[in-house]
Design an enzyme around this catalytic site. Structure first.
Site, short mmCIF file in Angstrom:
data_model
loop_
_atom_site.label_atom_id
_atom_site.label_comp_id
_atom_site.label_asym_id
_atom_site.label_seq_id
_atom_site.Cartn_x
_atom_site.Cartn_y
_atom_site.Cartn_z
N LYS A 139 -12.76 87.51 69.81
CA LYS A 139 -11.12 87.17 69.41
C LYS A 139 -9.96 88.31 69.82
O LYS A 139 -9.24 88.74 68.85
CB LYS A 139 -11.12 87.12 67.62
N HIS A 189 -19.34 90.86 75.09
CA HIS A 189 -19.33 90.94 73.69
C HIS A 189 -19.94 91.96 73.37
O HIS A 189 -20.05 92.31 72.45
CB HIS A 189 -18.90 90.01 72.39
N SER A 244 -8.16 85.76 63.44
CA SER A 244 -8.26 84.63 63.86
C SER A 244 -9.21 84.19 64.75
O SER A 244 -9.97 82.81 64.53
CB SER A 244 -8.15 85.89 65.77
#
Length: 284
Positions: free
Chosen positions: A43, A98, A128
């Site tokens: 995010k 990630h 988010s």
């Protein structure tokens, strides 16, 4: 956290990830010298950065981004489908991850491959992620923002602690194969950020080509592009009501945090991120 498994101290969603693939990504996946990897904490503007880099590669021609889904243009190292795609892909590869620093493919550190790492105000990251997870069946549903703030500050969220992820990756600062970007700078000076990425990747764009990259990587253009907003595949298949692109703004956390929550977060941030130079985090 029933829908998670833990690997080397990091929680991963058991719906999206397989333990063996995470392990193989770290130990056996080979990153080549000519590869480019987009890395971020979830995010943080990952899809926006992927879109931008893809458009730089095509000199602003939108055909590729409008006909091929994001995860096929820049497959995920630690997701099974992306992992297998990348292993069989020839030539220079664009890929995404990630993964925290200590779980990233070991081969990267012996290669000349380039990493673009994007950071974002962790308060906005948290908000988010909360709205992304709330009332979804993909991962544990936080009952309130207050609950999610507690999880986030403890690192009990997908991919673990934002603070550790960011701190560890920032140890690469100053390395010529590492480019640090921030979501906030991308919003404030999009053209300048595109030029910075071009310099880093050794790409040259003419002014009209740069204009096209700006146009087709805008929030509105991405929101309308089914290959970028993932609506055509995710809604109804993985999650109902998924909104991958919610607002695309900086500072939205101020609309959601209470004063007490903001103070608690600030205290933890100051403790965890002590020692970094002033100005490194553009949201402060």
């Amino acid at each position: 956290m029933s829908t998670y498994f833990w690997f080397e101290g990091i929680p991963f969603s058991s719906i999206a990830h397989i333990r063996e693939i995470i392990e193989e990504s770290h130990d056996k996946f080979v990153i080549r010298d000519e590869d480019t990897v987009i890395v971020s904490y979830p995010k943080s503007g990952t899809n926006w950065l992927i879109e931008t880099v893809c458009l730089i590669q095509t000199k602003g021609n939108p055909k590729w981004i409008q006909s091929v889904p994001t995860w096929e243009r820049s497959p995920w190292i630690e997701i099974q489908k992306g992992h297998l795609t990348l292993i069989n892909k020839e030539g220079p590869r664009l890929m995404t991850s990630h993964l925290p620093f200590h779980l990233f493919p070991k081969s990267f550190f012996r290669s000349k491959a380039k990493v673009i790492y994007v950071i974002r105000n962790p308060r906005d990251v948290l908000v988010s992620a909360y709205f992304f997870q709330y009332n979804k069946n993909l991962i544990d549903n936080p009952e309130s923002l207050g609950t999610y703030i507690e999880w986030f500050l403890k690192g009990n969220v997908p991919y673990g602690s934002w603070f550790e992820h960011t701190r560890d990756w920032l140890s690469m600062r100053g390395n010529d194969k590492f480019l640090l970007l921030s979501y906030e700078d991308m919003k404030k000076n999009t053209r300048g950020t595109i030029e910075k990425i071009c310099d880093f990747l050794g790409k040259k764009l003419e002014p009209d080509e740069l204009d096209l990259v700006l146009e087709y990587s805008s929030f509105q253009a991405m929101k309308e592009n089914k290959m970028s907003n993932s609506s055509h595949i995710l809604n109804g298949v993985i999650i109902n009501g998924l909104v991958l692109m919610r607002k695309g703004v900086a500072g939205d956390w101020k609309n959601h945090f209470t004063v007490a929550q903001a103070e608690t977060f600030d205290k933890v941030f100051q403790e965890k991120m002590a020692g970094f130079p002033p100005g490194l985090f553009p949201w402060k």
